[in-house]
Design an enzyme around this catalytic site. Structure first.
Site, PDB file in Angstrom:
ATOM      1  N   GLU A 141      74.252  11.290  -2.789  1.00  0.00           N
ATOM      2  CA  GLU A 141      73.656  12.297  -3.655  1.00  0.00           C
ATOM      3  C   GLU A 141      75.106  13.018  -4.531  1.00  0.00           C
ATOM      4  OE1 GLU A 141      70.761  13.054  -3.835  1.00  0.00           O
ATOM      5  OE2 GLU A 141      69.963  12.727  -1.868  1.00  0.00           O
ATOM      6  N   HIS A 165      74.223  20.459   0.730  1.00  0.00           N
ATOM      7  CA  HIS A 165      72.884  20.029   0.810  1.00  0.00           C
ATOM      8  C   HIS A 165      72.445  19.817   2.350  1.00  0.00           C
ATOM      9  CE1 HIS A 165      69.179  17.624   0.915  1.00  0.00           C
ATOM     10  NE2 HIS A 165      69.802  16.540   1.249  1.00  0.00           N
ATOM     11  N   HIS A 167      69.542  19.272   5.883  1.00  0.00           N
ATOM     12  CA  HIS A 167      68.119  19.333   6.171  1.00  0.00           C
ATOM     13  C   HIS A 167      67.573  20.169   7.283  1.00  0.00           C
ATOM     14  CE1 HIS A 167      68.390  14.716   5.285  1.00  0.00           C
ATOM     15  NE2 HIS A 167      68.613  15.399   4.052  1.00  0.00           N
ATOM     16  N   GLU A 195      65.912  42.175   3.655  1.00  0.00           N
ATOM     17  CA  GLU A 195      67.159  41.441   3.445  1.00  0.00           C
ATOM     18  C   GLU A 195      67.000  40.534   2.498  1.00  0.00           C
ATOM     19  OE1 GLU A 195      67.671  44.405   4.913  1.00  0.00           O
ATOM     20  OE2 GLU A 195      70.004  43.709   4.594  1.00  0.00           O
ATOM     21  N   HIS A 236      62.096  17.385   2.284  1.00  0.00           N
ATOM     22  CA  HIS A 236      63.523  16.918   2.501  1.00  0.00           C
ATOM     23  C   HIS A 236      64.379  18.037   2.974  1.00  0.00           C
ATOM     24  CE1 HIS A 236      66.728  14.186   0.524  1.00  0.00           C
ATOM     25  NE2 HIS A 236      67.229  14.779   1.497  1.00  0.00           N
TER      26      HIS A 236
HETATM   27  O1  2HA Z   1      73.215  12.051   2.993  1.00  0.00           O
HETATM   28  O2  2HA Z   1      70.618  13.859   3.095  1.00  0.00           O
HETATM   29  O3  2HA Z   1      69.727  13.094   0.533  1.00  0.00           O
HETATM   30  C1  2HA Z   1      71.953  11.777   3.242  1.00  0.00           C
HETATM   31  C2  2HA Z   1      70.923  12.811   2.458  1.00  0.00           C
HETATM   32  C3  2HA Z   1      70.417  12.431   1.411  1.00  0.00           C
HETATM   33 ZN    ZN Z   2      69.105  14.904   2.229  1.00  0.00          ZN
END
Ligand code: 2HA
Ligand code: ZN
Length: 297
Positions: A141, A165, A167, A195, A236
């Protein structure tokens, strides 16, 4: 990998052992690298980084670069085109997680799990100058990260340094039951606790399903980051930004917690919208009473 193999790898990449010996603190021991690796560990412990899920980048300060430079590879990686010229990133250095790497293992071996990439003087290409042992590449990414850095630098007078980023399960679940729309999801999360609007005053931009790692995802994310420090990718995960690692992590944590409370309350209410969500009036009163600098309400 044992010490001798480690040493061989270092020599193969062209860092002289003599130079390493006289140059002070190893990159792995520098404060910004330790903090970066600790955040990877904390994200892993939250359950946000299954397998190779997630990625992190930090735009280094001049002091960070000066402290690391003596350990950069004599033979850096080849220049890789960024596919666009991003002038504000010219000459910048980023500490980034590894493509295919696992957050679970970054802290154990930072020189493998992350690495430093340098952007060229035109802001048009990058190359690996430290870490990512055994020919590793920066996160898949990376283009999303670089475009997000550029957009948030512009939005924050250069203060933004981190793009994260992850998940996380509750936010992903939320996008399975609520329309993937920025205003809807921002207002919903703000109404869960008193909050949330203070923790995430720029709300969350939301993108409908897009291909991971794609140029389209990178472009759409950076567009939303004109207004939002956090962008949710439906089905995602989440991207947050901040001036510090703590700020980016805190934004992510606040949004994920609000999503979890909403989903738990909705399940406890037989799947229907919980009655106790803050009203528009109460939300407005909090924004005014606490002088929250929201970008939209
Ligand atoms: O690194 O999270 O979006 C793997 C991911 C791709
Ligand atoms: Zn990801």
């Amino acid at each position: 990998m044992g010490f001798l193999e480690d040493m061989q790898e270092t020599l193969d990449r062209g860092v002289s052992s003599a130079r390493g010996a006289v140059s002070g603190v190893a990159v792995e021991q520098l404060g910004f690298v330790k903090a970066f690796a600790r955040m990877c560990q904390e994200g892993w412990l939250q359950g946000w980084h299954e397998a190779n899920g997630g990625n992190l980048s930090y735009r280094m300060t001049d002091t960070d670069v000066a402290a690391s430079r003596a350990f950069f590879y004599d033979t850096p990686g080849s220049w890789v085109s960024m596919g666009a010229q991003i002038e504000c990133l010219a000459g910048a250095h980023f500490l980034v997680t590894r493509a295919g790497g696992h957050f679970r293992t970054v802290q154990a071996e930072p020189g493998r799990g992350c690495g430093i990439v340098e952007v060229d003087a035109a802001g048009a290409a990058w190359r690996v100058v430290w870490g990512l042992k055994d020919g590793g590449l920066p996160t898949s990414e990376l283009s999303s990260h670089l475009m997000a850095h550029a957009m948030r630098m512009a939005a924050t007078d250069g203060a933004a340094r981190v793009v994260y980023h992850a998940h996380m399960p509750n936010l992903a679940a939320l996008t399975l039951v609520v329309p993937a729309e920025s205003r809807t999801i921002t207002r919903l999360l703000w109404k869960v606790t008193t909050e949330c609007v203070m923790a995430v005053p720029t709300g969350v931009g939301v993108l409908d399903t897009l291909v991971p790692g794609s140029a389209e995802l990178a472009r759409a994310t950076s567009d939303l980051m004109k207004e939002h420090a956090a962008v949710l990718w439906a089905q995602h995960g989440l991207v947050t930004t901040g001036a510090t690692l703590d700020e980016a992590f805190g934004l992510a944590h606040s949004l994920e917690k609000a999503a979890g409370i909403y989903l738990a309350a909705r399940a406890a209410n037989g799947g229907a919208e919980p009655q106790g969500l803050l009203s528009d009036e109460t939300l407005q009163a909090i924004i005014e009473g606490c002088h929250v600098p929201t970008t939209k309400a």
